[in-house]
Design a protein around this motif. Structure first.
Motif, PDB file in Angstrom:
ATOM      1  N   VAL A 262      35.239  14.918  54.220  1.00 49.86           N
ATOM      2  CA  VAL A 262      34.216  15.248  53.227  1.00 49.86           C
ATOM      3  C   VAL A 262      34.681  16.355  52.295  1.00 49.86           C
ATOM      4  N   LEU A 265      36.474  14.592  49.593  1.00 52.66           N
ATOM      5  CA  LEU A 265      35.535  13.883  48.733  1.00 52.66           C
ATOM      6  C   LEU A 265      34.804  14.838  47.797  1.00 52.66           C
ATOM      7  N   ARG A 266      34.449  16.028  48.308  1.00 45.72           N
ATOM      8  CA  ARG A 266      33.764  16.995  47.454  1.00 45.72           C
ATOM      9  C   ARG A 266      34.635  17.408  46.278  1.00 45.72           C
ATOM     10  N   ASN A 268      36.772  15.405  44.823  1.00 43.76           N
ATOM     11  CA  ASN A 268      37.166  14.208  44.073  1.00 43.76           C
ATOM     12  C   ASN A 268      35.908  13.390  43.764  1.00 43.76           C
ATOM     13  N   LEU A 269      35.049  13.934  42.913  1.00 46.93           N
ATOM     14  CA  LEU A 269      33.782  13.273  42.602  1.00 46.93           C
ATOM     15  C   LEU A 269      33.958  11.921  41.917  1.00 46.93           C
ATOM     16  N   VAL A 272      34.137   9.457  44.659  1.00 44.47           N
ATOM     17  CA  VAL A 272      32.814   9.267  45.254  1.00 44.47           C
ATOM     18  C   VAL A 272      31.969   8.336  44.385  1.00 44.47           C
ATOM     19  N   ALA A 273      32.048   8.528  43.058  1.00 40.01           N
ATOM     20  CA  ALA A 273      31.296   7.662  42.145  1.00 40.01           C
ATOM     21  C   ALA A 273      31.750   6.211  42.267  1.00 40.01           C
ATOM     22  N   THR A 274      33.036   6.003  42.469  1.00 39.88           N
ATOM     23  CA  THR A 274      33.545   4.641  42.656  1.00 39.88           C
ATOM     24  C   THR A 274      32.994   4.038  43.941  1.00 39.88           C
ATOM     25  N   TYR A 275      32.923   4.837  45.003  1.00 31.45           N
ATOM     26  CA  TYR A 275      32.341   4.343  46.246  1.00 31.45           C
ATOM     27  C   TYR A 275      30.875   3.943  46.050  1.00 31.45           C
ATOM     28  N   VAL A 276      30.125   4.739  45.311  1.00 31.03           N
ATOM     29  CA  VAL A 276      28.718   4.407  45.050  1.00 31.03           C
ATOM     30  C   VAL A 276      28.624   3.103  44.265  1.00 31.03           C
ATOM     31  N   SER A 395      41.329   5.613  52.337  1.00 35.32           N
ATOM     32  CA  SER A 395      40.481   5.597  51.141  1.00 35.32           C
ATOM     33  C   SER A 395      40.051   4.168  50.814  1.00 35.32           C
ATOM     34  N   PHE A 402      31.642   1.502  52.095  1.00 37.28           N
ATOM     35  CA  PHE A 402      30.541   1.564  51.146  1.00 37.28           C
ATOM     36  C   PHE A 402      30.126   0.171  50.687  1.00 37.28           C
TER      37      PHE A 402
END
Length: 463
Positions: A262, A265-266, A268-269, A272-276, A395, A402
């Motif tokens: 985490v 991930l914090r 590398n936003l 994270v947006a790609t995962y969402v 990754s 996700f």
């Protein structure tokens, strides 16, 4: 010719067959079950809300297993995990072939979920290691091929399932995994390298973050049980989910070898947006594959093989779109166009009724092929460029996590909205749900300006 004898300047083409076949084991089993749910329900006396567990069980196992297996691949290399995983796929196929009870089938799907965890992270790890070996920073041709293969089997899965059911009944959709497993084992043992070029932190001893896995699993399982039967009496499950999620975040911030980093991930936003976006994309895609196909059978009255054929235009469009756009480095444009077309397709679902002509359903699946081709490719390539190279496999595995969280949401939504059968009213409620999700996906893409920098400059590795 051995893998070691491959050219020093080009991607080793002997790796392509095991990479592609292994990575497609999960998407083909994800979608092949769609046209099996109704026949299984009839055969075993199970309602749609119960057969939905055949979908969710695989995704729950995969969502938990992908990051674990991906991290082990980062450290140990792809060969060992690939062979173990594909062997489990064959065992799952045998269990499904012999099962006489719905919950034994659910167990087979769990084994299948864990078994298919290795294929995609192993493929992404091999692509990265070949990029290091050859000096090709962005092997766009191979990434495109991998995306096309995974999109193709995900879309054509219901078609394959319909044909298998017509020939050998619903059990054949489980049994098909036995020969697939044997082919993967043969290819993997002969072609996958014993060692791959090390990543930056590959000398770290492999560890399993048991506390992180337990907390992550607890959060997912409790959330899934609530989503499958949302009712006031089960609200405490959401409390369990929140507590487990908070504990997971706290533990992962402190351990040396986290299950999911985490801290990374914090910082590398964009990743994270790609995962969402992966989660939202798959929520829409699998709601269509599971929910709308059930309505085609129960509401529209089509048999499974016909439903499989109706899905075919999506397959052809997705391949064509991916092939035409795969080598272009721009990712943001792919995602915006794909998301916009997905919104339009979800709006069409609201106009469907029990007397709709089949040509309208064919046109709808043709339209859905556009986001199927663009969004999967865009999200996959974004992760490749945004991820820490030393954590490529984990990754990639987390992207699949996700995506399968999205599939779990889709399965729960299908079970909820079609709880009393695949009626026209239930279909329209499902259509409103995916219209909202697809609109959110479009907004998340348009507002993410970091995507404009992803993938530039790009080179090709398959020429």
């Amino acid at each position: 010719m051995s893998v070691r004898a491959a050219s020093r300047t080009s991607f080793d083409r002997r790796l392509i067959a095991p990479m592609v076949l292994g990575s497609t084991l999960n998407p083909v089993n994800s979608s092949i079950i769609a046209v099996s749910l109704v026949p299984i329900g009839h055969a075993l006396g199970a309602s749609p809300s119960r057969t939905a567990w055949l979908v969710s069980s695989l995704y729950l196992a995969t969502a938990i297993g992908q990051p674990v297996v991906g991290r082990l691949i980062d450290v140990l290399g792809p060969r060992r995990l690939y062979l173990i995983g594909t062997a489990m796929v064959g065992v799952a196929g045998l269990i499904g072939l012999l099962a006489q009870d719905l919950w034994v089938l659910v167990a087979a799907r769990v084994v299948l979920g864990f078994g298919t965890c290795a294929g995609y992270p192993a493929a992404m790890s091999l692509i990265r290691s070949e990029a290091r070996r050859t000096g090709e920073d962005s092997p766009a041709g191979i990434l495109t091929l991998l995306a096309i293969a995974n999109q193709t089997v995900a879309v054509i899965g219901p078609t394959i399932g319909g044909l298998l059911i017509a020939v050998g009944g619903w059990r054949s959709t489980f049994a098909v995994n036995i020969p697939l497993s044997l082919v993967c084992l043969w290819l993997g043992s002969r072609r996958l390298p014993l060692r791959t070029p090390p990543a930056d932190d590959a000398d770290r001893p492999p560890r399993v973050d048991y506390a992180g896995v337990a907390l992550f699993s607890s959060a997912l399982v409790s959330l899934l049980f609530f989503l499958m039967e949302p009712q006031t009496g089960l609200l405490p499950l959401l409390v369990v989910t929140a507590v487990a999620a908070a504990g997971f975040a706290a533990v992962e911030s402190r351990v040396a070898a986290p299950f999911i980093d985490v801290r990374l991930l914090r910082g590398n936003l964009p990743l994270v947006a790609t995962y969402v976006r992966g989660l939202l994309t798959m929520t829409v895609s699998y709601t269509f594959i599971f929910g709308v196909t059930q309505w085609m059978q129960e509401g529209r009255g089509l048999d499974p093989s016909t439903v499989g054929l109706v899905i075919m235009p999506m397959f052809g469009t997705a391949i064509a779109i991916s092939a035409l756009t795969g080598r272009r480095p721009e990712i943001r444009g792919k995602l915006i166009v794909g998301a916009a077309v997905q919104v339009a397709a979800c709006a069409v679902v609201l106009a469907l009724d029990d007397s709709i002509p089949i040509w309208v359903l064919l046109a709808l699946t043709l339209l859905l092929g556009v986001p199927q081709g663009l969004l999967g490719l865009g999200n996959q390539n974004a992760v490749y460029h945004q991820a820490d190279p030393a954590r490529t496999a984990s990754s990639a595995g987390l992207l699949r996590t996700f995506m399968y969280l999205g599939a779990i949401v889709a399965s729960a939504a299908t079970g909820g909205f079609l709880h009393d059968g695949a009626t026209e009213t239930g279909l329209h409620h499902l259509g409103l749900f995916i219209l909202g999700v697809s609109t959110l996906m479009l907004l998340c893409t348009v507002l993410d300006r970091s995507l404009a920098r992803v993938g530039r400059p790009a080179t090709t590795a398959l020429s």
